[in-house]
Motif scaffolding. Structure first.
Motif, PDB file in Angstrom:
ATOM      1  N   PRO A 290       0.692  -1.048   0.146  1.00  0.00           N
ATOM      2  CA  PRO A 290       0.298  -0.067   0.417  1.00  0.00           C
ATOM      3  C   PRO A 290       1.179   0.922   0.255  1.00  0.00           C
ATOM      4  O   PRO A 290       1.854   1.135   0.680  1.00  0.00           O
ATOM      5  N   ARG A 291       0.847   2.429  -0.764  1.00  0.00           N
ATOM      6  CA  ARG A 291       0.964   3.813  -0.322  1.00  0.00           C
ATOM      7  C   ARG A 291       0.541   4.890  -0.011  1.00  0.00           C
ATOM      8  O   ARG A 291      -0.698   5.054   0.752  1.00  0.00           O
ATOM      9  N   GLY A 292       1.504   5.789   0.434  1.00  0.00           N
ATOM     10  CA  GLY A 292       0.846   6.616   1.032  1.00  0.00           C
ATOM     11  C   GLY A 292       1.219   8.032   0.167  1.00  0.00           C
ATOM     12  O   GLY A 292       2.309   8.101  -0.218  1.00  0.00           O
ATOM     13  N   LEU A 293       0.874   9.021   1.158  1.00  0.00           N
ATOM     14  CA  LEU A 293       1.376  10.493   0.596  1.00  0.00           C
ATOM     15  C   LEU A 293       1.388  10.991   1.320  1.00  0.00           C
ATOM     16  O   LEU A 293       0.409  11.545   2.651  1.00  0.00           O
ATOM     17  N   GLY A 294       2.618  12.061   1.841  1.00  0.00           N
ATOM     18  CA  GLY A 294       2.472  13.178   2.704  1.00  0.00           C
ATOM     19  C   GLY A 294       2.490  14.311   2.167  1.00  0.00           C
ATOM     20  O   GLY A 294       3.679  14.864   0.610  1.00  0.00           O
ATOM     21  N   LEU A 295       1.335  16.054   2.836  1.00  0.00           N
ATOM     22  CA  LEU A 295       1.580  16.181   1.679  1.00  0.00           C
ATOM     23  C   LEU A 295       1.822  17.566   2.848  1.00  0.00           C
ATOM     24  O   LEU A 295       0.876  17.870   3.984  1.00  0.00           O
ATOM     25  N   LYS A 296       2.242  18.637   2.523  1.00  0.00           N
ATOM     26  CA  LYS A 296       2.556  19.575   3.536  1.00  0.00           C
ATOM     27  C   LYS A 296       2.582  21.123   2.611  1.00  0.00           C
ATOM     28  O   LYS A 296       2.951  21.680   1.892  1.00  0.00           O
ATOM     29  N   VAL A 297       1.601  21.883   2.657  1.00  0.00           N
ATOM     30  CA  VAL A 297       0.875  23.003   2.240  1.00  0.00           C
ATOM     31  C   VAL A 297       1.723  23.767   3.492  1.00  0.00           C
ATOM     32  O   VAL A 297       1.706  24.352   4.616  1.00  0.00           O
ATOM     33  N   GLU A 298       2.366  24.399   2.578  1.00  0.00           N
ATOM     34  CA  GLU A 298       3.438  25.893   3.433  1.00  0.00           C
ATOM     35  C   GLU A 298       2.820  27.173   3.338  1.00  0.00           C
ATOM     36  O   GLU A 298       2.201  27.543   2.425  1.00  0.00           O
ATOM     37  N   ARG A 299       3.329  28.054   4.590  1.00  0.00           N
ATOM     38  CA  ARG A 299       3.472  29.468   4.751  1.00  0.00           C
ATOM     39  C   ARG A 299       1.689  29.451   5.044  1.00  0.00           C
ATOM     40  O   ARG A 299       1.308  30.125   4.416  1.00  0.00           O
ATOM     41  N   VAL A 300       1.590  28.839   5.160  1.00  0.00           N
ATOM     42  CA  VAL A 300       0.203  28.757   6.365  1.00  0.00           C
ATOM     43  C   VAL A 300       0.144  29.851   7.229  1.00  0.00           C
ATOM     44  O   VAL A 300       0.785  29.977   8.288  1.00  0.00           O
ATOM     45  N   ALA A 301      -0.669  30.936   7.491  1.00  0.00           N
ATOM     46  CA  ALA A 301      -1.187  31.393   8.447  1.00  0.00           C
ATOM     47  C   ALA A 301      -2.116  31.298   9.379  1.00  0.00           C
ATOM     48  O   ALA A 301      -3.099  30.735   9.656  1.00  0.00           O
ATOM     49  N   GLY A 302      -2.269  31.487  11.142  1.00  0.00           N
ATOM     50  CA  GLY A 302      -3.018  31.122  11.842  1.00  0.00           C
ATOM     51  C   GLY A 302      -2.639  30.680  13.120  1.00  0.00           C
ATOM     52  O   GLY A 302      -1.018  30.163  13.211  1.00  0.00           O
TER      53      GLY A 302
ATOM     54  N   LEU B  92      -1.159  13.659   6.317  1.00  0.00           N
ATOM     55  CA  LEU B  92      -1.072  12.016   5.942  1.00  0.00           C
ATOM     56  C   LEU B  92      -2.242  11.607   4.978  1.00  0.00           C
ATOM     57  O   LEU B  92      -3.440  11.537   5.737  1.00  0.00           O
ATOM     58  N   MET B  93      -1.963  10.871   3.321  1.00  0.00           N
ATOM     59  CA  MET B  93      -2.939  10.060   2.940  1.00  0.00           C
ATOM     60  C   MET B  93      -2.299   8.715   2.869  1.00  0.00           C
ATOM     61  O   MET B  93      -1.669   8.116   2.405  1.00  0.00           O
ATOM     62  N   VAL B  94      -3.467   7.770   2.749  1.00  0.00           N
ATOM     63  CA  VAL B  94      -2.783   6.883   2.098  1.00  0.00           C
ATOM     64  C   VAL B  94      -3.851   6.592   0.810  1.00  0.00           C
ATOM     65  O   VAL B  94      -5.319   7.095   0.703  1.00  0.00           O
ATOM     66  N   ASN B  95      -3.724   5.109   0.078  1.00  0.00           N
ATOM     67  CA  ASN B  95      -4.631   5.341  -1.101  1.00  0.00           C
ATOM     68  C   ASN B  95      -5.514   4.028  -0.518  1.00  0.00           C
ATOM     69  O   ASN B  95      -5.908   3.050  -1.419  1.00  0.00           O
ATOM     70  N   ALA B  96      -6.342   4.449   0.766  1.00  0.00           N
ATOM     71  CA  ALA B  96      -7.463   3.500   0.505  1.00  0.00           C
ATOM     72  C   ALA B  96      -8.745   4.543   1.744  1.00  0.00           C
ATOM     73  O   ALA B  96      -8.036   5.049   1.739  1.00  0.00           O
TER      74      ALA B  96
ATOM     75  N   PHE C 146      -6.564   9.074   0.270  1.00  0.00           N
ATOM     76  CA  PHE C 146      -7.686   9.717   1.722  1.00  0.00           C
ATOM     77  C   PHE C 146      -7.138   9.365   2.943  1.00  0.00           C
ATOM     78  O   PHE C 146      -6.123   9.086   3.931  1.00  0.00           O
ATOM     79  N   SER C 147      -7.479  10.395   3.899  1.00  0.00           N
ATOM     80  CA  SER C 147      -6.457  11.103   5.249  1.00  0.00           C
ATOM     81  C   SER C 147      -7.145   9.156   6.145  1.00  0.00           C
ATOM     82  O   SER C 147      -6.464   9.415   7.132  1.00  0.00           O
ATOM     83  N   THR C 148      -8.649   8.875   5.481  1.00  0.00           N
ATOM     84  CA  THR C 148      -9.360   7.635   6.474  1.00  0.00           C
ATOM     85  C   THR C 148      -9.370   8.224   7.949  1.00  0.00           C
ATOM     86  O   THR C 148     -10.114   7.885   8.431  1.00  0.00           O
ATOM     87  N   VAL C 149      -8.888   9.165   8.746  1.00  0.00           N
ATOM     88  CA  VAL C 149      -9.505   9.481   9.981  1.00  0.00           C
ATOM     89  C   VAL C 149      -9.325  11.044   9.720  1.00  0.00           C
ATOM     90  O   VAL C 149      -9.445  11.566   9.590  1.00  0.00           O
ATOM     91  N   PRO C 150     -10.751  11.280  11.039  1.00  0.00           N
ATOM     92  CA  PRO C 150     -11.153  12.858  11.185  1.00  0.00           C
ATOM     93  C   PRO C 150     -10.295  13.478  11.726  1.00  0.00           C
ATOM     94  O   PRO C 150      -9.403  13.562  12.647  1.00  0.00           O
ATOM     95  N   PHE C 151     -10.798  15.460  11.799  1.00  0.00           N
ATOM     96  CA  PHE C 151     -10.379  16.505  12.216  1.00  0.00           C
ATOM     97  C   PHE C 151     -10.717  18.008  12.115  1.00  0.00           C
ATOM     98  O   PHE C 151     -12.173  17.334  11.344  1.00  0.00           O
ATOM     99  N   ARG C 152     -10.788  18.005  12.468  1.00  0.00           N
ATOM    100  CA  ARG C 152     -11.525  19.082  12.506  1.00  0.00           C
ATOM    101  C   ARG C 152     -11.106  20.039  11.802  1.00  0.00           C
ATOM    102  O   ARG C 152     -10.551  19.791  11.082  1.00  0.00           O
ATOM    103  N   TYR C 153     -12.641  20.868  11.620  1.00  0.00           N
ATOM    104  CA  TYR C 153     -12.352  21.610   9.878  1.00  0.00           C
ATOM    105  C   TYR C 153     -12.771  23.155  10.377  1.00  0.00           C
ATOM    106  O   TYR C 153     -14.096  23.299   9.659  1.00  0.00           O
TER     107      TYR C 153
END
Length: 360
Positions: free
Chosen positions: A102-114, A128-132, A202-209
């Motif tokens: 199985p594959r994973g994908l790490g995405l970092k969005v940079e220069r984020v304020a808050g 952080l995501m996987v292909n499921a 997919f992230s597969t797990v939840p996050f606050r939005y």
């Protein structure tokens, strides 16, 4: 009929009384993986997702005119952010690509304020995501049990792994530790080796939005990527065949992914604490809120290997307060990923500095 989005409340999380013991078990398993692989490779590598296949720099564009329930946190302000992308496979071993994993994908969005979580470093928001679409286990204690099995396969019978024979069953039994078990790996031949750039993650797990709760998805959007969906890569005799193919394709590829949000609507149908339950799209649809774009580039250049693969960490806890990780699996990752990153810093003797920092 689609109901209104579920409002975020701290009461949505229900920590288990044994989570301290679970954290200790995870750290013990991580230590075994980290120490074994550091001895084998002469340097520390990630305890999970050790082998990268493609490293990319791109631009993450947050759409304007989003409806109020989607204009939350990072996505409340339209704009363009630099982004780093790492495509990997899940184990802590750096295995021959003829072992289909199985594959994973790490995405970092940079220069984020808050406002950021207390442990978040730098200025990035990590995904952080996987292909499921689901995590293979439901609770932190099961996560720890699967990781214990994964640790036991580390550094065992490498030749058999490459041959996709007796060891594959043990590897597959442990893959739930990173979010996915593959029934295809139970067979002698393994799954088909499809092109990672054509897959949906997919992230597969939840996050606050912000005011709500969500999961995330990254879906190939441009024809240059969708044409690669289900495309087979022949890795025969090529231990790094995925990396070589991605590098060849990336040199001439302009690609776009849809970054999508799935807002929870019903805590029974979209549970926070059971990561093994899929949130069905008919109940909670995915909606695009941003676009990730890459231009032609060298996906394995020396500078990317140094910055993204060696120096950069990815953690769900490297985040804005508005996107706090939720649920037991995310709580278990909090301490374990930090523990892993500290081991890498200590063994490799190289602090992780710069605009993009994190935990694993």
């Amino acid at each position: 009929m689609i109901s209104s989005p579920l409002r975020y409340s701290p009461d949505l999380e229900l920590p288990r009384p044994d989570e301290v013991e679970t954290d200790e078990s995870l750290e013990k398993s991580f230590d075994h993986i980290l120490e074994t692989t550091a001895r084998d490779y002469g340097r520390a590598v990630r305890a999970v997702h050790a082998k990268a296949h493609g490293l990319f720099e791109g631009m993450f564009t947050i759409h304007d005119n989003l409806p109020p329930e989607l204009a939350q946190g990072l996505f409340a302000t339209p704009g363009v952010h630099p982004a780093s992308l790492r495509i990997s496979t899940n184990p802590g071993d750096i295995l021959d690509d003829n072992v289909v994993l199985p594959r994973g994908l790490g995405l970092k969005v940079e220069r984020v304020a808050g406002e950021r979580l207390p442990e978040a470093e730098g200025d990035g928001q990590d995904f952080l995501m996987v292909n499921a679409p689901v995590f293979a286990v439901s609770t932190p204690d099961k996560f720890a049990g699967k990781l214990k099995l994964l640790a036991a396969t580390t550094d065992r019978a490498e030749g058999a792994k490459v041959a996709l024979s007796t060891t594959l069953g043990a590897i597959n039994a442990a893959l739930g530790a990173i979010g996915l078990e593959s029934s295809a790996l139970a067979g002698l031949g393994g799954a088909r080796q499809v092109h990672p750039l054509g897959e949906t993650f997919f992230s597969t797990v939840p996050f606050r939005y912000g005011d709500y709760v969500a999961k995330f998805r990254l879906r190939p959007l441009s024809p240059s990527l969708t044409i690669l969906t289900n495309a087979i890569i022949d890795t025969s005799g090529r231990p790094d065949g995925l990396r070589e193919t991605i590098r060849q394709d990336a040199a001439n590829l302009t690609g776009e992914w849809a970054f999508e949000v799935q807002l929870a609507r019903d805590p029974e149908k979209q549970p926070i604490e059971d990561a093994s339950v899929e949130w069905k799209e008919e109940d909670a649809p995915f909606v695009q809120v941003a676009t990730l774009r890459i231009e032609p580039q060298d996906s394995w250049s020396a500078d990317k290997v140094e910055r993204i693969d060696e120096t950069l960490h990815f953690s769900p806890w490297n985040a804005l307060v508005a996107h706090r990780p939720l649920g037991g699996i995310n709580r278990a990752r909090r301490r374990a990923y930090k523990h892993s990153s500290e081991f890498r810093v200590r063994v490799n003797g190289c602090p992780f500095t710069g605009a993009a920092q994190g935990a694993e």
